[in-house]
Design a protein around this motif. Sequence first.
Motif, mmCIF file in Angstrom:
data_model
loop_
_atom_site.group_PDB
_atom_site.id
_atom_site.type_symbol
_atom_site.label_atom_id
_atom_site.label_comp_id
_atom_site.label_asym_id
_atom_site.label_seq_id
_atom_site.Cartn_x
_atom_site.Cartn_y
_atom_site.Cartn_z
ATOM 1 N N GLU A 1 0.829 -1.204 0.000
ATOM 2 C CA GLU A 1 0.000 0.000 0.000
ATOM 3 C C GLU A 1 0.866 1.258 0.000
ATOM 4 O O GLU A 1 1.816 1.365 0.779
ATOM 5 C CB GLU A 1 -0.931 0.003 1.211
ATOM 6 N N LEU A 2 0.489 2.198 -0.831
ATOM 7 C CA LEU A 2 1.249 3.430 -0.982
ATOM 8 C C LEU A 2 1.364 4.194 0.329
ATOM 9 O O LEU A 2 2.429 4.719 0.674
ATOM 10 C CB LEU A 2 0.585 4.310 -2.054
ATOM 11 N N ASN A 3 0.272 4.228 1.091
ATOM 12 C CA ASN A 3 0.297 5.003 2.334
ATOM 13 C C ASN A 3 1.055 4.306 3.457
ATOM 14 O O ASN A 3 1.193 4.857 4.545
ATOM 15 C CB ASN A 3 -1.123 5.337 2.796
ATOM 16 N N GLN A 4 1.559 3.093 3.206
ATOM 17 C CA GLN A 4 2.358 2.378 4.194
ATOM 18 C C GLN A 4 3.853 2.480 3.925
ATOM 19 O O GLN A 4 4.660 1.932 4.682
ATOM 20 C CB GLN A 4 1.949 0.902 4.230
ATOM 21 N N LEU A 5 4.239 3.179 2.862
ATOM 22 C CA LEU A 5 5.658 3.318 2.545
ATOM 23 C C LEU A 5 6.388 4.086 3.648
ATOM 24 O O LEU A 5 5.854 5.057 4.189
ATOM 25 C CB LEU A 5 5.851 4.065 1.222
ATOM 26 N N PRO A 6 7.604 3.674 3.999
ATOM 27 C CA PRO A 6 8.405 4.459 4.948
ATOM 28 C C PRO A 6 8.666 5.848 4.379
ATOM 29 O O PRO A 6 8.550 6.070 3.158
ATOM 30 C CB PRO A 6 9.701 3.655 5.065
ATOM 31 N N PRO A 7 9.003 6.828 5.240
ATOM 32 C CA PRO A 7 9.281 8.193 4.756
ATOM 33 C C PRO A 7 10.290 8.185 3.615
ATOM 34 O O PRO A 7 11.310 7.493 3.678
ATOM 35 C CB PRO A 7 9.831 8.895 5.997
ATOM 36 N N LEU A 8 9.993 8.952 2.588
ATOM 37 C CA LEU A 8 10.814 8.952 1.373
ATOM 38 C C LEU A 8 12.012 9.890 1.515
ATOM 39 O O LEU A 8 12.008 10.797 2.347
ATOM 40 C CB LEU A 8 9.960 9.379 0.181
ATOM 41 N N PRO A 9 13.036 9.685 0.675
ATOM 42 C CA PRO A 9 14.177 10.603 0.694
ATOM 43 C C PRO A 9 13.731 12.022 0.344
ATOM 44 O O PRO A 9 12.778 12.224 -0.420
ATOM 45 C CB PRO A 9 15.107 10.050 -0.387
ATOM 46 N N GLU A 10 14.425 12.995 0.882
ATOM 47 C CA GLU A 10 14.097 14.384 0.598
ATOM 48 C C GLU A 10 14.190 14.650 -0.893
ATOM 49 O O GLU A 10 15.143 14.233 -1.558
ATOM 50 C CB GLU A 10 15.056 15.307 1.361
ATOM 51 N N GLY A 11 13.188 15.329 -1.431
ATOM 52 C CA GLY A 11 13.179 15.648 -2.853
ATOM 53 C C GLY A 11 12.614 14.546 -3.724
ATOM 54 O O GLY A 11 12.627 14.663 -4.946
ATOM 55 N N SER A 12 12.115 13.467 -3.107
ATOM 56 C CA SER A 12 11.546 12.366 -3.875
ATOM 57 C C SER A 12 10.036 12.306 -3.679
ATOM 58 O O SER A 12 9.504 12.769 -2.675
ATOM 59 C CB SER A 12 12.160 11.024 -3.434
ATOM 60 N N LYS A 13 9.360 11.711 -4.656
ATOM 61 C CA LYS A 13 7.911 11.592 -4.608
ATOM 62 C C LYS A 13 7.517 10.245 -5.193
ATOM 63 O O LYS A 13 8.043 9.819 -6.223
ATOM 64 C CB LYS A 13 7.251 12.727 -5.394
ATOM 65 N N ALA A 14 6.589 9.550 -4.514
ATOM 66 C CA ALA A 14 6.112 8.260 -5.007
ATOM 67 C C ALA A 14 4.965 8.469 -5.978
ATOM 68 O O ALA A 14 4.117 9.345 -5.783
ATOM 69 C CB ALA A 14 5.670 7.382 -3.843
ATOM 70 N N GLY A 15 4.936 7.658 -7.019
ATOM 71 C CA GLY A 15 3.829 7.723 -7.965
ATOM 72 C C GLY A 15 2.706 6.827 -7.497
ATOM 73 O O GLY A 15 1.803 7.255 -6.792
ATOM 74 N N GLY A 16 2.756 5.561 -7.854
ATOM 75 C CA GLY A 16 1.718 4.636 -7.419
ATOM 76 C C GLY A 16 2.190 3.195 -7.412
ATOM 77 O O GLY A 16 1.532 2.330 -6.858
ATOM 78 N N THR A 17 3.352 2.939 -8.031
ATOM 79 C CA THR A 17 3.837 1.568 -8.122
ATOM 80 C C THR A 17 4.729 1.243 -6.934
ATOM 81 O O THR A 17 5.801 1.839 -6.766
ATOM 82 C CB THR A 17 4.630 1.361 -9.432
ATOM 83 N N CYS A 18 4.275 0.329 -6.099
ATOM 84 C CA CYS A 18 5.106 -0.147 -4.995
ATOM 85 C C CYS A 18 4.705 -1.582 -4.681
ATOM 86 O O CYS A 18 3.552 -1.974 -4.878
ATOM 87 C CB CYS A 18 5.005 0.755 -3.772
ATOM 88 N N PHE A 19 5.656 -2.359 -4.193
ATOM 89 C CA PHE A 19 5.421 -3.787 -3.986
ATOM 90 C C PHE A 19 6.511 -4.334 -3.072
ATOM 91 O O PHE A 19 7.497 -3.647 -2.761
ATOM 92 C CB PHE A 19 5.414 -4.533 -5.331
ATOM 93 N N GLU A 20 6.311 -5.579 -2.641
ATOM 94 C CA GLU A 20 7.274 -6.269 -1.797
ATOM 95 C C GLU A 20 7.741 -7.534 -2.486
ATOM 96 O O GLU A 20 6.969 -8.170 -3.208
ATOM 97 C CB GLU A 20 6.643 -6.677 -0.463
#
Length: 462
Positions: free
Chosen positions: A323-342
Amino acid sequence: MKSRYDNRLAICLVIAILAGLILLPAPVGALKVIGSIYKGTASPGQTIVFPITISTDATDPPMDMVVDVLGFGQNPDMSYIGLAPSSDTSPYSARGYISINTPTLHLDPGASKTINATISVPSNAGAGGGYAIISIHSQPQGTGSALVVTAVNVPVMLTIGGSGLTQTGMITGLTTGEIVAGQPITITTGFKNTGNNRYTETFNNVTVTDSGGKQIAQLSTSPTPFSIIPGNTVDYVVNLNTPLSPGTYTMQSIVSINNGAVLDSKTSTFEVKSAYVAAPQEASITLTPQNSAVLASSDGRISVSFPAGAVLSDVAVTLKPFELNQLPPLPEGSKAGGTCFEIDGLSGLLSKDAKISVTYSGADLNAAGGDASKLVLARYDQPDGKWILLQTSVDTGTTTLTATSNQFSTWAVLASSGQPSQAAAGKTGGFLGGILALDGTTVLLSLGLVVVIFGIWKRKKE
């Protein structure tokens, strides 16, 4: 003189480390409770004595316990919460019916004690049910960030005998979450129990149809361990994970009880403005040392190619949605789109790098402001608490991102203006957090290590 001073210094160091470890508050095991919930029927004027036995482990510290009677509240996720008297305004409150014979008690390690909750139903009790929570909690132990409170809540769910029970409910809302390609679409049904008694087993069924009336999906929830208390509003959540073309879709939500009776239904619509790509479905393979293999999602958007010799023994590897909203805090200056997986199953390093390929989505490209060259594949390093931005090859013709890695965990497509690097983000714990997280095994290992190091150092000095 210097040698004697060094010896004293080393001994002081060992003592300081031992004292620091010993003085840390020992983690408290969970309280064991016999009589962890009360469900029963009582008539107006009747009195019931409900015994509750509390015990601890022999390894727990002594505890001073407090027993409070609270109002019965419920969170949107259906979990129960205790309400202070000032917040307990429900006409179905049984807080005033209950008295505790021992509101405070002391528990030695490994001891157990029984308290009695006396439930006295008044003669003018109304119809339906009565609800309260008995909160059993320890006095705070430790200080500052190491403060520990052990607690258990005992729900009291009383049905007033001989009274009329009404079973009604109302759907207060039917909404979808943000529609992001590569992430499930959450459909939330808000439901309020407008009756006078709890519902022990309810179901939510959601049907999704397209503009032509064709059924796209049939979704339903599983029964939960929580009852729905009168006057409370809870959320049922189902996930839609079916590819959708642009257009308007209709969803119908029905809440019913275990005998099939419908409590309420509601219809609403949502709009898909651009083609929706579903989240990857779980997929698994078994890697062997002698063979190459490919782990891929069912739609082919994500694939990992393992060369022969990547592993030293057979191992099962699984690709899972994340889930996108479960991602750990991202690096500064980065932004998640929608693709994430384990990718689970690989706890160590591969002997040979695997190639990972991901077809980026419209949401990924939007996160990069339309510039695909800013997209990178990133892996979260759990032990170090940071994201690793991998050197990523971008093919705009096939909308594919490619990278190699010998480690696998949580992955995401990120939009980043910087060069791929081991950018730290959201490091958890730190020195203080690690110390406070020590358990008994860690303490013993640490003590053993200190003793061994000191012994080696002393032998060398001699």
